[in-house]
Structure formats: C-alpha cells, structure tokens
Design a protein around this motif. Structure first.
Motif, PDB file in Angstrom:
ATOM      1  N   LEU A  11      48.057  29.657  64.590  1.00 56.48           N
ATOM      2  CA  LEU A  11      48.928  30.562  63.833  1.00 56.48           C
ATOM      3  C   LEU A  11      49.586  29.838  62.661  1.00 56.48           C
ATOM      4  N   PHE A  12      50.009  28.607  62.897  1.00 59.24           N
ATOM      5  CA  PHE A  12      50.601  27.835  61.791  1.00 59.24           C
ATOM      6  C   PHE A  12      49.556  27.588  60.698  1.00 59.24           C
ATOM      7  N   LEU A  13      48.354  27.257  61.093  1.00 59.18           N
ATOM      8  CA  LEU A  13      47.295  27.037  60.097  1.00 59.18           C
ATOM      9  C   LEU A  13      47.014  28.318  59.333  1.00 59.18           C
ATOM     10  N   LEU A  14      46.935  29.425  60.058  1.00 57.42           N
ATOM     11  CA  LEU A  14      46.684  30.708  59.391  1.00 57.42           C
ATOM     12  C   LEU A  14      47.803  31.033  58.410  1.00 57.42           C
ATOM     13  N   ALA A  15      49.044  30.797  58.819  1.00 52.78           N
ATOM     14  CA  ALA A  15      50.173  31.065  57.920  1.00 52.78           C
ATOM     15  C   ALA A  15      50.081  30.215  56.664  1.00 52.78           C
ATOM     16  N   SER A  16      49.740  28.939  56.821  1.00 55.38           N
ATOM     17  CA  SER A  16      49.645  28.051  55.653  1.00 55.38           C
ATOM     18  C   SER A  16      48.509  28.472  54.737  1.00 55.38           C
ATOM     19  N   VAL A  17      47.384  28.848  55.326  1.00 56.05           N
ATOM     20  CA  VAL A  17      46.250  29.291  54.512  1.00 56.05           C
ATOM     21  C   VAL A  17      46.614  30.558  53.738  1.00 56.05           C
ATOM     22  N   LEU A  18      47.286  31.484  54.389  1.00 58.88           N
ATOM     23  CA  LEU A  18      47.663  32.723  53.709  1.00 58.88           C
ATOM     24  C   LEU A  18      48.645  32.448  52.569  1.00 58.88           C
ATOM     25  N   LEU A  19      49.527  31.497  52.761  1.00 59.15           N
ATOM     26  CA  LEU A  19      50.469  31.166  51.694  1.00 59.15           C
ATOM     27  C   LEU A  19      49.744  30.628  50.465  1.00 59.15           C
ATOM     28  N   TYR A  20      48.700  29.838  50.678  1.00 57.21           N
ATOM     29  CA  TYR A  20      47.993  29.213  49.565  1.00 57.21           C
ATOM     30  C   TYR A  20      46.657  29.884  49.270  1.00 57.21           C
ATOM     31  N   LYS A  21      46.463  31.089  49.758  1.00 54.59           N
ATOM     32  CA  LYS A  21      45.169  31.750  49.583  1.00 54.59           C
ATOM     33  C   LYS A  21      44.822  31.957  48.113  1.00 54.59           C
ATOM     34  N   ASN A  22      45.800  32.242  47.285  1.00 57.93           N
ATOM     35  CA  ASN A  22      45.507  32.463  45.870  1.00 57.93           C
ATOM     36  C   ASN A  22      45.028  31.183  45.184  1.00 57.93           C
ATOM     37  N   LEU A  23      45.534  30.061  45.633  1.00 52.33           N
ATOM     38  CA  LEU A  23      45.078  28.783  45.080  1.00 52.33           C
ATOM     39  C   LEU A  23      43.662  28.477  45.555  1.00 52.33           C
TER      40      LEU A  23
END
Length: 840
Positions: free
Chosen positions: A282-294
C-alpha cells in the motif's frame, strides 16, 4: 526415460517435482508449453496456428511436442484441448486438478513435464505470433555457438525492445501502468531486462527444467523468478525484437505488476507477516500514485513545483556517477561554477544514494534515478516508521500503518517531495531512533553503539540537516520523557551516553575527511543566510498545503517561503484531534512526551520573531538563541515543524490502537470516524508535472564539441543560477561533456566566505541576468566590452550560447554589443565562437 514422440497423453495432477532431475529426450527437439485458464474462445486457433507453423518446416523443427496445461478452467478449455490432442498425437494435455492455482504453477507443471531440447513458453492468446519463434530460435542458436562455455540460455520476445513492432496497442492508461510496473520490477529484481513479463520465451530445455524445478512462485512473478535464476547461474538472456498485439480479454492487468512485486517481496521475506507485506504494498502504491505524472513521461516530465531543483538534483546524480566511473574525487567538480568548481560535500548530493545508484544513472539516465529515489525513498521511509511503531509503540498493524502513513506522507514531507529528496528519504531516521532506544535498555551497549555510529555515518551521506533535526527531536523527546518518568531516565542515561560515545568513536574516523572537506576544503563556505522571513506563521499549522486534498495553492503560498518549504500545514482538524488524544491519553508518559516534543518543535519553527496573527504584536521566539549557533545558522527554521510529523503520527497510532480494542462498538466507530475526518483533508494529491524544454540540438547532437577546446567552458546566456538552471539539464542529459560557469549550488561569496546559492556574480553575468528579467540594457561602451572580455577570460570561455527564451531579442542585442559581432544560428541556438576573436 524417453517417450515416443507420437504417443498422446492426458495427465491429471502430475507431481511438479517428478521431472526435476530430468533431461531432454534426444527424440524431442522442441517442446511448446501453453498455460490455459478459461481460454475456450482462443485456445483452438492458437493450437492450430502452432501446429501449422511447426509442420510447415519439419527439417527445421524436427520432432516436437505441445503441452497444454489446463489450470482449473471452468469453461470448455479442457474439452477443446483434448479434442485437438485427439487429432494430433504430439499434443498433450495436463489437467491440473482442483481450482485455478496461477500461471506460475501452470508453467512449472508444463516445463517439468517437458522433454524438448528447447522449450518455448507462449500464452494462449498468441499476442506474439508463433512465427516470431524463428527469431528467438536464431538468437538462441547464436548463443549456443558463442563459446565461453555458457551455451544457449534464454531468448525473450520483448515488446520493449526498440526494434519491436506493436500492431495493436493497449489503452494508454493501461500501457502506462504496465510500463511503470515493469520499471519497478526491473529495479527490484532484474535490472537491465526491458520486458520482464513477456509471455513468449524460448529456453534451453535442461536449463529451463532446472530453473522451474527451483521456482516457488505460483503467480505472475514466476517470470521474474526464472530470469533471476538464469542471472545467478550466469546463463545468457537475450531480448529479441518481435511483433506484438494486444488481445481483447487478456488475463494480464496493470494491477498484476503490483502482484508480481508483492510475490517477489514475499519470496525474499518468508518470515514477514502478510499484514506487513500488505502495508508495504500500500505504501508503494501510494508513492507510485503520487509520482505517476512524472513516471508517465520521464523524457519530458518535470515536477511543476520543484522550481530548478529537479535540474539540480539530476545534475547531482549525474556528476556523482561521472566522478565515480572516471575514478575522480566524488567530493568536488568544476563542471559547474567553472573554473572555481563546486564543493559537492558542502551540497546536498546524497552520496549515500547517488554513489550506489551510479549504475542506474549510467544505464538509464539521471531522470530515472531521480524518480526512483523519490518513489522508493518515500516508500522506504513509510515502511521504516511502520517498523519502528510496531516494535516500540503498538502491536496493531492497522494502527501502526495509519501512524506511519502520517509520519511519511505528512504535508511537510510531501512539500519536500517536490524538490528535496534529502528531506523525503528519511528511512534511516527510524532506524537511528530504534538503536537509541535499544541503548536505553542497556543490554548490548557496545554492539548497539557501533551500529548507531554506522547508521549515523550513512545518514550524514544522505542528509546532514535531517539528522540534525532528528537529533533535536530526539533530545526534546528524551527531556520530556525524563520529566514524565524520571525513574526511567535514571536507568537509561548511563548506557545511552556510553553508547553515544561508542557511536561517535565509530563515526568520527569515517566522516572526518569528508566533513573537513565540507567545511575547509575548496569552495567551502561558512553559513547560508535565508533572510528574516524563514519562520512559520502560527496560521500555517492550521491551514492545508497546496498538495493536500482540501488545500488551495493561493492560501498556502501566502504562508510559506515557496511550495517546497510548506513545512507545517497539518490542518486544524488534525491539530484538534491531536489535542483530544493528548487529553484522553495523558496518563501515558509517552503521550505527554510526544505532545511536548511536537509543541516545542512547532514553537522553534516560528523563528526568532513570532508575529501574533492578525495583530502587530511581535514576540521573541526561542529560535533566537539557536539562530547564530554552529550548524543551526544554516537551518531554515520553519523546517523544525517537520519534527511534528512523527510525533503526530505516533499519537494517532496510539489512538487508533486504543479504538480498535474498545469494547463499545459505537465509541470505536465515532473515534475512527474522527481520525478519518482529521486525516482526509491532508491526504496528498499527485504531484503536477509540466513539459520540460528540449535540449537544444546544438547541445544534444554534440555540435558544441567543435567550438570547445580542452579546459574551456560553454557560457549559456544568461549564466545558470537558482532562477534558471536549464543549462544543468543540458549537461546531465548529454553526458556532462562541457563545464559551465555559474550554476545552482551552495558556494562561497565575499571575504567572509558566506554561503550563497550559485556562483559569485560578475559584472557580465549580472548584466545578462538583469536583461533576461526585463531591465533595460544600459549603454554598452568600451568599458563594458573590456569587462566582458575579462569575465569570459576568467570563465575560460570557448563559446557563448543563447537558447530560445523570454526576452531573447534583448539578450541577443546585449551579447552582440558586448562581443562586437553578431551570432551564428546553429542547432536552434545563437552561437558566438570565441576562438581567434579576442573575446576569450
């Protein structure tokens, strides 16, 4: 042990390990394994196509067998497979009894039942046409004849190969998620392989059977497990370009890449609880979603709120990799600030990550390193806080996860996640806190002291200011806890001080030279001044940040230095909830100590002078007595509020833990609802991204080399500085082939060697900067031209370059007057070659 190639078979639930020691049958040249789960509509055309292709060239393929593994299908898949097997005796069906067990189980079953000298794996949808087998066979044959004793290994039909052809694309979002998942898997398990999840692979048969006999995963992750086995064994893996088409009804979804990551983590940490793995995911998913635009477009994406920091950090990663790969001093460079150079130890280059990530930077580029550090660093920080809270504070995994999420994803952290990975990658801080707490127990003081010294040393090479803030927070907590529980303090202070002494004895020899270089080496400086308005407003604690779910940029911007320094902004609901928690749980010493730590840190963050909101009353703040002290003189005081994040996170974890154990259901429901109401408004939103300018062709295609001699610099107009450091991107994106004067870094200025951002200004650089931002061009006479010649000579300039930008015409006119001649248009920029002109 052979089997006549013409003998058909239908097997039920074979023992997957029965063939583990088996080898190829000389009578079988090729085995094709097709895993099938609910493939009623696609299976027969696939089997017919494979059979037709292999029969079309019997001299090439020789004897073959085709194994269909029905993995618990609930439709007519097994029936169709048996019908085709009845028509063609070389087709065999393995019926996996029971429910669906996963693609990994089906592949392992099929491969271990095979006898071919070579084994082809292909999905039932034939997204890669069977005709592409020819390419894989040629490549594997080339590997077998390459010598070196390794022989043939594996040939992968890679969609990601630059020469592959995609006939039918997936939907853009699905394709992007697939690429992102693939990049994460590559980074975690098999770096260097472009397509880890391809369904079309040709193996040397004996090697495949050995690898699959060792495999343990039952799901999609088996592809990575097998490739990792080949890597460890030293067997060659080659990616081959193929044709590929997305097939409707594909079983592979974007979420399956996350499942692969979880499977790999599970394989490597069998002793870890499922709840811990779920939290990590879940933490990894949250981090990926935060930086998805990058991640969506690493070639052109630029974090919109990072100002020039992304250019700077990519340059830091690139220059560290360049120094290490060329065996140069990693603490210094003259690629910026030429010819004086940059003291890299006195800048936030994060050698603890930039150095070990050198291979990533060299292979994939500094932008990938930048994105990985942000995404995985944030994840690692959240996991580290989760581990600390579980170990020392609460045993309820759900409560610990909520608290750790607040520690890592609090608004100040998210603000720094825009531009400052040294304040985002804080995974070592919980580890240091844990070791200090172990020292207080006094059990293994020497071991814990040595480890504390090593951990602190590593943190110094990640970020010294975060370590200083952590030390302040730990000191505040220790003093507060000692007041709350003096008997515990009396028992702990001796082993703690002894352990700290051991830690210092371990750390100082390791950091002595780097710290000497930082404070006394070339281009070192004394302190960095940040102005009189670097403290927080009390209102900033109650407002929401611009990156929070309920935040508004215009409200947050008015209360912070910039969008990378929104160092409070916890929001009034969370502050109110924290107050309630402290009142309700005040009997606990740890609660009182956490509350005192957060309050003291917040007070320090207000700066030396605190203005009471909506009044003209100004009070003296406690920061006044720290502002001019060594180390603290360079700290932005508003960052002290970052200490509040772990304190608040732990308070919330304690509250959720108590609520989950509450006997009264209504009380539990109301309490958890209050936690949700407090945290929802500060939930971070994905970072916005803007289009980054392309590197001019003059730089990108290397034309600049024709205009530079050894030791000369390329002078951008205007010179790079903290307001515009695009020239650093020119360098880092093209291999650091030229130095530039000016730049974006911390360096000395004046006789006192005061730290400033960028190189010490010169007359010509100041003039060009003024013109860039709209100031009128002063009369340019002999004095200005003579000064320009002196400055260019100081910079050892070989060429002056003016790229397209605002006020380009005025800048062009300024350079023409300074140099006395027009520029030449080359590769999209204006160029003034200074050789033989008297300008250099």
């Amino acid at each position: 042990m052979g089997r006549p190639p013409g003998a058909a078979r239908v097997v039920t639930s074979p023992n997957p390990t029965s063939a583990a020691a088996g080898t190829s049958d000389p009578a079988v040249d090729l085995t094709v394994v097709v895993p099938a789960y609910n493939e009623e509509d696609r299976l027969r055309p696939t089997l017919d196509a494979i059979r037709e292709h292999l029969n079309a060239d019997p001299d090439r393929w020789g004897s073959w067998e085709l194994i269909v593994v029905d993995d618990g299908s609930t439709d007519g898949t097994a029936r169709i497979a048996r019908e085709v097997a009845a028509e063609e005796p070389r087709i065999h069906v393995i019926d996996s009894a029971g429910p669906n067990k996963g693609k990994g189980h089906a592949l392992r079953t099929g491969v271990l039942a095979s006898y071919g000298r070579r084994v082809l794996l292909t999905d039932a949808d034939l997204a890669t046409p069977i005709e592409e087998l020819d390419r894989l066979d040629e490549q594997l044959g080339a590997g077998a004849g390459a010598g070196a004793g390794a022989g043939a290994g594996a040939a992968i039909g890679s969609r990601a190969h630059p020469d592959s052809r995609i006939d039918v694309h997936q939907r853009p979002l699905r394709e992007w998620l697939g690429r992102l998942g693939n990049r994460l898997i590559r980074a975690v398990a098999v770096p260097g392989i472009r397509d880890t999840q391809c369904g079309f692979k040709l193996f040397d048969g004996d090697k495949a059977r050995a690898a699959f006999a060792d495999a343990r995963l039952r799901g999609w992750g088996i592809d990575v497990e097998i490739l990792s086995f080949f890597r460890r064994a030293g067997w060659p893996i080659t990616e081959v370009p193929v044709r590929w088409s997305h097939r409707a009804g594909s079983k592979v979804r974007a979420v399956d890449y996350a499942k692969v990551l979880l499977e790999l983590l599970r394989l490597k940490a069998r002793g870890v609880r499922r709840a811990d793995l779920a939290v990590t995911g879940l933490f990894l998913l949250a981090s990926v979603l935060l930086y998805k635009n990058l991640w969506w477009d690493l070639d052109h994406g630029y974090l919109a709120d990072s100002m020039q920091d992304q250019n700077q950090w990519e340059w830091f990663f690139a220059v560290t990799a360049d120094n290490i790969s060329h065996l140069r001093n990693p603490l210094f460079t003259t690629l910026q600030g030429h010819p004086d150079g940059v003291n890299l130890m006195a800048n936030t280059v994060m050698l603890g990550l930039s150095a070990p990530l050198t291979p990533v930077t060299l292979l994939l580029g500094p932008t990938v390193t930048w994105a990985l550090v942000l995404t995985l660093g944030l994840t690692a920080t959240a996991c580290a806080w989760y581990w600390l809270i579980v170990r020392w504070l609460v045993h309820d995994r759900r409560a610990a996860a909520v608290g750790a999420a607040l520690c890592a994803y609090a608004p100040p952290m998210i603000s720094h996640g825009t531009a400052h990975p040294n304040f985002l990658v804080l995974c070592m801080i919980p580890v240091i806190v844990d070791r200090a707490l172990r020292l207080c127990e006094g059990r293994r003081v020497v071991r814990d002291g040595v480890l504390l010294g090593l951990f602190a040393t590593y943190q110094i090479f990640l970020g010294e200011e975060p370590l200083l803030l952590a030390a302040v927070g730990m000191l505040l907590f220790a003093l507060s806890y000692a007041l709350a529980r003096p008997e515990a303090a009396r028992a702990a202070w001796r082993p703690l001080l002894r352990g700290i002494g051991i830690a210092a004895a371990v750390a100082l020899p390791l950091v002595a030279f780097p710290l000497w270089w930082q404070f006394s080496g070339p281009q070192s400086y004394t302190s960095v001044l940040h102005g009189d308005n670097a403290g927080n407003s009390p209102r900033a604690f109650l407002e929401f940040s611009g990156r929070s779910l309920l935040g508004q940029d215009f409200r947050a911007d008015a209360l912070a230095m910039n969008r990378t320094e929104q160092n409070a902004f916890y929001g009034w609901p969370l502050i109110g909830l924290a107050a309630i928690i402290v009142v309700r749980l005040s009997r606990l010493a740890v609660v009182r100590a956490l509350a005192a730590t957060a309050f003291a840190a917040g007070l320090l963050s207000l700066g030396p002078r605190m203005r009471i909101p909506f009044t003209d009353v100004v009070l003296t703040g406690p920061w006044k007595w720290l502002a001019d002290k060594p180390l603290f003189e360079s700290v932005i005081e508003s960052r002290m509020a970052m200490i509040c994040a772990p304190a608040l996170g732990m308070l919330v974890a304690l509250a959720v833990d108590r609520l989950n154990r509450a006997a009264v259901r209504e009380y539990r429901a109301v309490g958890l609802a209050a936690v949700v109401v407090a945290l929802l408004p500060i939930t971070p939103t994905p970072y916005p991204v803007r289009e980054r300018p392309d590197v001019p062709a003059f730089i990108a295609d290397g034309t600049y080399r024709d205009h530079l001699r050894p030791g000369e610099s390329l002078v951008p107009v205007p010179l790079p500085d903290p307001g515009d450091a695009e020239a650093l991107h020119w360098q880092s994106a093209t291999g650091l082939g030229f130095p530039v004067p000016g730049g974006y870094f911390n360096g000395p200025w004046g006789p006192e060697r005061t730290g400033i951002y960028g190189a010490a200004p010169r007359h010509t650089s100041s003039l060009l900067r003024d013109v860039r931002y709209g100031k009128p061009l002063p009369p340019i006479g002999p004095n200005w031209r003579a000064q320009a010649r002196r400055d260019l000579a100081y910079w050892r300039a070989g060429v002056v370059v003016l790229a397209p930008q605002d006020n380009e015409e005025a800048l062009y006119a300024a350079v023409v007057k300074l140099l006395g001649r027009p520029g030449e248009r080359i590769g999209g920029v204006w160029v003034w070659d200074l050789h033989g002109t008297g300008d250099g």
